[in-house]
Enzyme design. Structure first.
Site, short mmCIF file in Angstrom:
data_model
loop_
_atom_site.label_atom_id
_atom_site.label_comp_id
_atom_site.label_asym_id
_atom_site.label_seq_id
_atom_site.Cartn_x
_atom_site.Cartn_y
_atom_site.Cartn_z
CD GLU A 407 0.41 -44.61 14.76
OE1 GLU A 407 -0.30 -45.57 14.40
OE2 GLU A 407 1.59 -44.75 15.18
CG HIS A 474 -7.97 -52.59 17.80
ND1 HIS A 474 -7.15 -53.40 18.52
CD2 HIS A 474 -7.34 -52.36 16.61
CE1 HIS A 474 -6.07 -53.68 17.80
NE2 HIS A 474 -6.15 -53.06 16.65
#
Length: 668
Positions: A407, A474
């Site tokens: 990322e 998540h």
């Protein structure tokens, strides 16, 4: 620098076909940063500059790499690469003003030393967090490649910086995408005081290239002829055959990490060894021994450069101290936006939130031919939520790009695309994973426009939120992490209509935008949405319901919880304000509503401590205190990580607590 002449050279130079003019030019280019540094060390002792990171002993690398690149090719230097700046012929008074924090510098006193960039000279300076600029170089090079330009990008780091994760991420991306980047590692023996044997175990940093399927070279960083001829040859090859190359320059820094550090940790014999390999003195001696330079010309050259330094220092010293005002400082945090209002027209169709986002992506890709999408599994697979499904077939693999799981470097690449005139979207597979890309977002994207007037045209999409049994990693709604950082815009729609219009605006906005998309709303919320392209403004809340007795202020899933509870209680006396845009925030709408009703409740899915709800409650207390008939109520999730089991997750989320607190506020 001494003018004493000795024709002994401790570096084995080979002419390599350089003319006398080229050789003297390389010498002049090395001599200039050396003389500037010697002057800066004097000024540092006099307290006229605040800090200095010396590159004495490493000049050949900066100078030769800069000379080998074309002037329209970007270089991303570090704080010991003065030769890059002088090699690009930046007026010295501007550099001196930069180091003194004055207006003629490149950051108007907002940042120091070499922490700046300049599009005029195609130099993109470092930030103190070293690693992110490597990913930025990837993005710049990607833009060149997409535009079919035969150009490359050079980025510098030290051997210490190669231990950072950003180094590995950037090299991996460059290799996978075959990007024309020269990764220039100045191996000067020490990361501050830590020697290389305490930093890595491989014999040479160049050895790492094989792990990325990448070409590498080891170059004597003190031999100006070797550096220039080899880098020039490699650069010409990379322009014709785009690919990344890892260059390890063996060198040494003769002074401390910065002047206050000193060099007591360096063995004396090692200092003596490298002193004998001084790139400036050795090359001067070589030129004299080859009758390419005489003492008279050398003295004249030194005098000429010193005169230039003194003249430009006088300009910088005579410049007034930096001044500004609050309005200017605040206005420069973001790039000024001319909002393009496009009103919806024509047909509508019922869309889910996920469909509206997908439609915006498709229409914005068609509108902005320079928009590049990047993210894990977004191409053939269409993303884990299938939002990008079909975009690969329509817009091609150059603009819809799967990324490795890295990322930080991907966000950096987005910044690089923006620097090189393109737009970028980065999809975080889950908003939780943004923590792996946190540094470049809050320290690079957010601060660049304020620091040196470079926009970051990057949208980061953030699938977020609980309610789907996805557990601690998540399910987070982590907008508060970014609301604290000036320079970022944060958008959080609750309805398909808003999501499409606001995302279109995000792609038009030249500033970095974090666009939060609640996963639990993706397929559960439907609405009639115009099929054609339209935009909605940032910073405007939506008043969904009107009442006279209570103001409910919320966003995201909280909007739907509030509507459900209001219906369940059959309570019609509440203003329900959907913020939609969290930064910029519609403070006027909040204040107007609370002054009307006299009671306020702020609902967030986030945990309360340090949340936006707390900030809004504080705003209301300050601006509406005399109008309040009750304390400002805040409701948020439990102060725990987000649990997996449905019973625990329901207890974690604030929906039921909101119902109880609403009853309490009604009766207050």
């Amino acid at each position: 620098m001494t003018t004493e002449t000795s024709l002994i050279s401790n570096i084995a130079y080979k002419n390599e076909g350089l003319s006398k003019t080229e050789s003297l030019e390389l010498y002049r280019l090395m001599l200039k940063p050396r003389l500037i540094e010697e002057k800066m060390l004097i000024l540092l002792r006099q307290g006229k500059v605040s800090k200095w990171f010396s590159g004495i002993g490493q000049e050949a690398i900066s100078v030769a790499v800069t000379k080998a690149l074309h002037k329209n090719e970007y270089i991303l230097p570090m704080h010991r690469n003065l030769g890059v700046f002088t090699g690009r012929e930046i007026p010295l008074y501007r550099l001196f003003s930069q180091w003194q924090g004055k207006m003629n510098g490149f950051t108007q006193g907002r940042d120091r030393s070499f922490h700046f960039g300049t599009q005029e000279f195609k130099i993109i300076g470092m930030i103190s967090h070293l690693g992110p600029q490597l990913g930025v170089a990837d993005g710049i090079a990607l833009a060149h490649k997409l535009k079919k330009e035969k150009k490359l990008t050079a980025v510098f780091t030290g051997e210490g910086g190669t231990s950072e994760g950003d180094f590995h991420e950037a090299l991996n991306i460059a290799s996978v995408w075959n990007l024309p980047v020269l990764f220039c590692v100045e191996n000067n023996g020490y990361g501050l005081s830590t020697p290389t044997n305490e930093q890595y175990r491989c014999k040479d940093i160049a050895d790492r290239a094989v792990g990325y399927g990448m070409e590498s070279h080891i170059i004597d960083g003190n031999n100006i002829i070797e550096v220039y001829t080899r880098v020039n040859e490699i650069a010409e090859s990379v322009r014709e055959n785009p690919r990344p190359v890892l260059l390890e320059f063996k060198t040494f820094r003769m002074r401390g990490h910065e002047e206050a550090s000193g060099t007591k940790y360096v063995p004396e014999e090692l200092m003596q060894h490298w002193a004998e390999k001084d790139p400036v003195i050795n090359f001067r001696n070589y030129l004299m021994s080859e009758d390419l330079l005489d003492q008279k010309f050398n003295d004249e050259l030194i005098a000429e450069i010193k005169t230039e330094i003194d003249k430009n220092l006088k300009i910088a010293f005579s410049e007034k101290p930096v001044s500004s005002n609050e309005s200017k400082e605040l206005n420069d945090v973001y790039k000024i936006v001319d909002y393009e209002e496009v009103k919806p027209k024509g047909e509508t169709q019922e869309l889910r939130l996920i469909d509206a986002i997908a439609q915006s992506m498709k229409q914005s890709m068609a509108k902005h031919e320079n928009l590049v999408l990047m993210g894990q599994d977004i191409a053939d697979y269409g993303g884990v939520f299938k939002i990008t499904d079909g975009l690969l077939a329509e817009f091609g693999s150059e603009r819809v790009r799967n990324t490795p799981i890295c990322e930080s470097a991907v966000v950096g690449a987005g910044m690089g695309l923006s620097i090189n005139g393109m737009k970028a979207m980065v999809e975080m597979q889950f908003g939780d994973f943004v923590s792996s890309g946190f540094n470049p977002i809050v320290n690079y994207l957010a601060k660049t426009n304020y620091r040196w007037n470079q926009n970051a045209d990057v949208v980061i999409r953030m699938p977020c939120g609980a309610g789907v049994g996805a557990g601690p990693f998540h399910s987070q709604t982590n907008e508060a992490w970014f609301l604290k950082t000036p320079g970022l815009k944060v958008i959080y729609p609750a309805f398909p209509y808003d999501a499409k219009g606001l995302l279109n605006t995000a792609f038009n906005d030249p500033n970095p935008v974090l666009f939060f998309e609640h996963k639990a709303l993706y397929r559960s919320i439907r609405q009639e949405v115009p099929t054609d392209y339209y935009t909605l403004p940032f910073g405007k809340a939506s008043l969904l319901r009107e009442g006279e007795k209570i103001s409910i202020i919320t966003y995201g899933a909280g909007v739907h919880w509030a509507m459900e509870i209001l219906d369940e209680l059959n309570y019609a006396e509440a203003d329900l304000l959907d913020l939609r845009s969290l930064q910029p925030l519609d403070k006027d709408a909040i204040i107007e509503s609370v002054k009307k009703t006299g009671k306020a409740m702020v609902l967030t899915e986030d945990t309360l401590f340090g949340s936006l709800a707390s900030e809004i409650a504080s705003l209301i207390q300050e601006e509406c205190f005399e109008y309040l008939d009750a304390p400002v109520f805040r409701v948020g999730s439990l102060e725990t990580p987000i649990p997996f089991a449905s019973q625990l997750e329901s207890q974690f989320l604030p929906k039921e607590r909101f119902k109880a607190r609403l009853k309490e506020l009604i009766e207050y």
